[in-house]
Design a protein around this motif. Structure first.
Motif, PDB file in Angstrom:
ATOM      1  N   THR A  16       0.941   4.094  -2.986  1.00  0.00           N
ATOM      2  CA  THR A  16       0.684   5.514  -2.712  1.00  0.00           C
ATOM      3  C   THR A  16       1.854   6.377  -3.165  1.00  0.00           C
ATOM      4  O   THR A  16       1.657   7.463  -3.754  1.00  0.00           O
ATOM      5  N   ASN A  72      -3.791  15.044  -0.562  1.00  0.00           N
ATOM      6  CA  ASN A  72      -4.464  13.862  -0.020  1.00  0.00           C
ATOM      7  C   ASN A  72      -3.542  12.638  -0.031  1.00  0.00           C
ATOM      8  O   ASN A  72      -3.523  11.852   0.921  1.00  0.00           O
ATOM      9  N   LEU A  73      -2.775  12.484  -1.111  1.00  0.00           N
ATOM     10  CA  LEU A  73      -1.848  11.361  -1.200  1.00  0.00           C
ATOM     11  C   LEU A  73      -0.738  11.474  -0.145  1.00  0.00           C
ATOM     12  O   LEU A  73      -0.305  10.464   0.427  1.00  0.00           O
ATOM     13  N   HIS A  91       0.831  -1.205   0.000  1.00  0.00           N
ATOM     14  CA  HIS A  91       0.000   0.000   0.000  1.00  0.00           C
ATOM     15  C   HIS A  91       0.865   1.255   0.000  1.00  0.00           C
ATOM     16  O   HIS A  91       0.556   2.235  -0.699  1.00  0.00           O
ATOM     17  N   ASN A 112      -1.010  12.956   2.788  1.00  0.00           N
ATOM     18  CA  ASN A 112      -1.611  12.604   4.077  1.00  0.00           C
ATOM     19  C   ASN A 112      -1.814  11.095   4.204  1.00  0.00           C
ATOM     20  O   ASN A 112      -1.576  10.510   5.280  1.00  0.00           O
ATOM     21  N   THR A 113      -2.255  10.490   3.109  1.00  0.00           N
ATOM     22  CA  THR A 113      -2.456   9.034   3.118  1.00  0.00           C
ATOM     23  C   THR A 113      -1.145   8.307   3.335  1.00  0.00           C
ATOM     24  O   THR A 113      -1.067   7.336   4.112  1.00  0.00           O
ATOM     25  N   LEU A 114      -0.091   8.784   2.668  1.00  0.00           N
ATOM     26  CA  LEU A 114       1.228   8.161   2.800  1.00  0.00           C
ATOM     27  C   LEU A 114       1.740   8.273   4.237  1.00  0.00           C
ATOM     28  O   LEU A 114       2.280   7.301   4.790  1.00  0.00           O
ATOM     29  N   THR A 141       1.093   3.767  10.455  1.00  0.00           N
ATOM     30  CA  THR A 141       0.459   2.470  10.711  1.00  0.00           C
ATOM     31  C   THR A 141       1.485   1.341  10.625  1.00  0.00           C
ATOM     32  O   THR A 141       1.499   0.426  11.469  1.00  0.00           O
ATOM     33  N   SER A 144      -0.059   8.559   6.933  1.00  0.00           N
ATOM     34  CA  SER A 144      -0.884   7.680   7.753  1.00  0.00           C
ATOM     35  C   SER A 144      -0.458   6.220   7.599  1.00  0.00           C
ATOM     36  O   SER A 144      -0.378   5.474   8.588  1.00  0.00           O
ATOM     37  N   GLU A 145      -0.154   5.816   6.362  1.00  0.00           N
ATOM     38  CA  GLU A 145       0.269   4.440   6.106  1.00  0.00           C
ATOM     39  C   GLU A 145       1.627   4.137   6.731  1.00  0.00           C
ATOM     40  O   GLU A 145       1.841   3.039   7.258  1.00  0.00           O
ATOM     41  N   LYS A 190       1.767   9.288  -5.972  1.00  0.00           N
ATOM     42  CA  LYS A 190       2.213  10.632  -5.587  1.00  0.00           C
ATOM     43  C   LYS A 190       3.298  11.137  -6.522  1.00  0.00           C
ATOM     44  O   LYS A 190       3.355  12.341  -6.839  1.00  0.00           O
ATOM     45  N   ARG A 215      -5.199  16.542  -4.876  1.00  0.00           N
ATOM     46  CA  ARG A 215      -4.901  15.103  -4.905  1.00  0.00           C
ATOM     47  C   ARG A 215      -3.516  14.822  -4.310  1.00  0.00           C
ATOM     48  O   ARG A 215      -3.330  13.840  -3.580  1.00  0.00           O
TER      49      ARG A 215
END
Length: 331
Positions: A63, A79-80, A59, A82-84, A90, A86-87, A67, A76
């Motif tokens: 991402t 958002n990518l 994942h 922020n997602t990265l 995690t 978060s990943e 990106k 976009r």
């Protein structure tokens, strides 16, 4: 364990393996209970972490790829990003939780197996309930020893990296490269040796009053004269772990092209093999401890050792001022 103490010193590499196997078979009921309670979850967590880590990492890579081809400053792209983040968080949290649980189960398994073999050796009455009641009481000593081992490994790795990098920078090209590979070999041998000391230090922490750096020093002294056997044991066990891990990753984690029943079959095979290797390794290290004690003519007094084990149950006060097992005998 039907061998006399004086005979233990004559066990070589295969003799230690054979003696360990005989102990497991002779006391298979108690070892089966320990395996199902502690070592089975340890095996499951180790293999599951490989699968979950791979999924999380995929994942993250996906991402990052998206990106890379997204124009900076756009919604976009934000958002990518922020997602990265978060990943990645995690993934790191998962690794921390995994390492914590794995170490806890490893220490509990070590305490259970070592206590069991010591009880067998002294002829004490042994039940699974007794073993499990003792395990939490050895926890503090094993944790302190583990932290000391981590500190020793940190210093060792720091100095190794400093020396290796310095050799590459300061020495001319051909000589620097040659020395680099020589230092890598020395580093590998040193790592295996320190791993052996760590494993024996865990046994010492359970069976003697010493723990922490003192247990590491004792394990280092015990290995003297048996370095080749001890390093060979650690190397063969490490190689077994590596092969099982490699097979699991190739045919289960990255085996999406295989049929489901084949992946399940390889997963089950790796689980069974790893389960046995975990148990076998813990028993081997305890037998190796007895071999090293015998080699140095350090008689293990069964009465004192039995009282030491009894102290974990709260019925006897721990002996202070001497090692409960150590007593020199003349050959």
């Amino acid at each position: 364990m039907d061998r006399e103490q004086e005979q233990m010193q004559f066990l070589g590499l295969f003799g230690i393996f054979k003696e360990s196997y005989k102990i497991i078979i002779s006391w298979r009921n108690i070892f089966t209970q320990i395996t199902l309670t502690l070592i089975l979850p340890l095996t499951f967590i180790f293999l599951a972490h490989l699968e979950i880590s791979n999924s999380l990492f995929q994942h993250i890579e996906h991402t990052e790829f998206e990106k890379h081809f997204t124009r900076p400053g756009t919604k976009r792209y934000t958002n990518l990003s922020n997602t990265l983040s978060s990943e990645l968080i995690t993934f790191l949290l998962f690794k921390v939780v995994y390492i914590a649980i794995f170490l806890i189960l490893s220490l509990l398994s070590t305490a259970a197996v070592v206590y069991t073999i010591a009880s067998i050796y002294t002829g004490r009455e042994l039940t699974f309930k007794t073993v499990m009641s003792v395990v939490p009481k050895v926890w503090k000593k094993l944790i302190i020893t583990l932290l000391c081992v981590f500190a020793a490994f940190f210093v060792y790795n720091f100095l190794a990296i400093l020396i290796i990098v310095s050799s590459l920078i300061l020495l001319p090209h051909p000589l620097g490269i040659i020395l680099f590979y020589v230092l890598l070999i020395v580093y590998f041998i040193g790592s295996v040796y320190m791993t052996v000391c760590w494993q024996l230090a865990s046994v010492v922490s359970v069976l003697e009053s010493s723990y922490g750096f003192q247990a590491m020093t004792k394990s280092k002294n015990l290995i003297k004269g048996n370095q080749i056997v001890a390093i060979s044991v650690s190397f063969l066990l490490g190689l077994s772990y590596f092969i099982i891990k490699l097979v699991f990753e190739l045919f289960v984690v990255h085996g999406s092209s295989l049929k489901v029943w084949k992946r399940v079959g390889f997963g089950a095979l790796c689980s069974i093999l790893l389960l046995f290797i975990f148990l076998f390794g813990l028993v081997i290290h305890t037998v190796l401890y007895l071999v090293c004690k015998s080699y140095h003519h350090e008689n293990i007094d069964k009465g004192d050792l039995s009282n030491h084990l009894e102290s974990y149950l709260g019925d006897y006060e721990p002996l202070i001022g001497k090692d409960v097992q150590l007593e020199q005998y003349q050959v």
